[in-house]
Design an enzyme around this catalytic site. Structure first.
Site, mmCIF file in Angstrom:
data_model
loop_
_atom_site.group_PDB
_atom_site.id
_atom_site.type_symbol
_atom_site.label_atom_id
_atom_site.label_comp_id
_atom_site.label_asym_id
_atom_site.label_seq_id
_atom_site.Cartn_x
_atom_site.Cartn_y
_atom_site.Cartn_z
ATOM 1 N N ASP A 189 0.824 -1.215 0.000
ATOM 2 C CA ASP A 189 0.000 0.000 0.000
ATOM 3 C C ASP A 189 0.852 1.256 0.000
ATOM 4 O O ASP A 189 2.066 1.209 0.168
ATOM 5 C CB ASP A 189 -0.962 -0.015 1.205
ATOM 6 C CG ASP A 189 -0.281 -0.473 2.495
ATOM 7 O OD1 ASP A 189 0.949 -0.360 2.603
ATOM 8 O OD2 ASP A 189 -0.993 -0.957 3.396
ATOM 9 N N ASN A 246 -7.593 -3.609 14.327
ATOM 10 C CA ASN A 246 -8.971 -3.884 13.900
ATOM 11 C C ASN A 246 -9.042 -5.033 12.896
ATOM 12 O O ASN A 246 -10.081 -5.280 12.298
ATOM 13 C CB ASN A 246 -9.614 -2.619 13.306
ATOM 14 C CG ASN A 246 -8.885 -2.110 12.065
ATOM 15 O OD1 ASN A 246 -7.936 -2.728 11.594
ATOM 16 N ND2 ASN A 246 -9.335 -0.987 11.531
#
Ligand code: PGA
Length: 241
Positions: free
Chosen positions: A67, A136
């Site tokens: 990313d 998360n």
């Protein structure tokens, strides 16, 4: 999906570095999927040491990063290109033509994202994909709720991720709110996946992952239950057992 607790973060990093090195040794045309973040810093330090002390030809490898922040200047010290140069590329014999990142500016973004996925799969898939994990459950910047069939694309970062990454910026306001990330489907195409999780903040999500029976899009990393070759390496603090 297998889990192994190697006791401390240094051993976990050494293990990952040796796996990367061994992949290049056994397959000189390896494609390596690379990750950034605090967890990976000691991995690249160990890999640099291994490469500097053991002769190895890197001229045929290709690397693909997971990313990059959207529209962040690639020269900026917070860009993932800068991170990779600083921690790895500047210390080993690799040319800029060998390392790839998702495009991170607006022009032709969709076409460039498709081209990134095509390039990743050209000739053969990624031999070894390194992954961290967000508190998360995100992998890359694929946040909870991401469809498992997603490919490389622009995404919004969650507040939790922005807060977790603020430590790399002068203030939280400077953290980009968007990024371009390999998709979950892109990641799943890799032949082999090595996830690294260290430190107590990662323990709850690693425990949750360890206990999950079925993949669920609310926990992006749980898609790895569908993959035949995944090892999750932890230290004591992040160990699920
Ligand atoms: P970290 O990031 O290594 O900095 O904890 C991991 C991730 O968010 O994937």
């Amino acid at each position: 999906m297998d889990f192994i607790n190697l006791g401390n973060a240094k051993l976990a990093a050494q293990y990952a570095a040796i796996e990367l090195f061994r992949t290049i040794q056994s397959t000189p045309q390896s494609k390596l999927g690379l990750a950034t973040g605090g967890t990976m810093e000691p991995v690249y330090a160990e890999l640099v040491k291994l490469i500097q002390t053991n002769p190895i030809d890197l001229s045929d490898i290709q690397t693909f990063n997971l990313d990059e922040y959207y529209e962040l200047d690639r020269e900026s010290t917070q860009s993932y290109l800068y991170y990779m140069k600083h921690h790895l590329f500047d210390h080993i014999d690799i040319q800029p033509e060998q390392y790839y990142f998702p495009d991170n500016d607006a022009e032709n973004l969709d076409a460039d994202n498709k081209a990134y996925d095509t390039l990743i799969m050209q000739n053969h898939p990624i031999n070894l994909q390194l992954l961290g994990i967000g508190t998360n459950g995100h992998i890359g910047f694929n946040e909870p709720g991401t469809p498992f069939d997603s490919n490389t694309r622009m995404v919004d970062l969650t507040q939790e991720t922005i807060e977790a990454n603020a430590r790399f910026f002068d203030s939280i306001e400077e953290v980009p709110t968007k990024a371009v990330t390999m998709g979950i489907n892109t990641i799943l195409n890799s032949n082999r996946i090595l996830m690294l999780a260290t430190g107590e903040k990662k323990q709850p999500i690693i425990k949750q992952l360890y206990e999950m029976q079925y993949p669920d899009e609310t926990v992006p990393a749980s898609v790895l239950l569908n993959h035949p070759n995944v090892l999750v390496v932890t230290d004591n603090a992040a160990s699920p057992y």
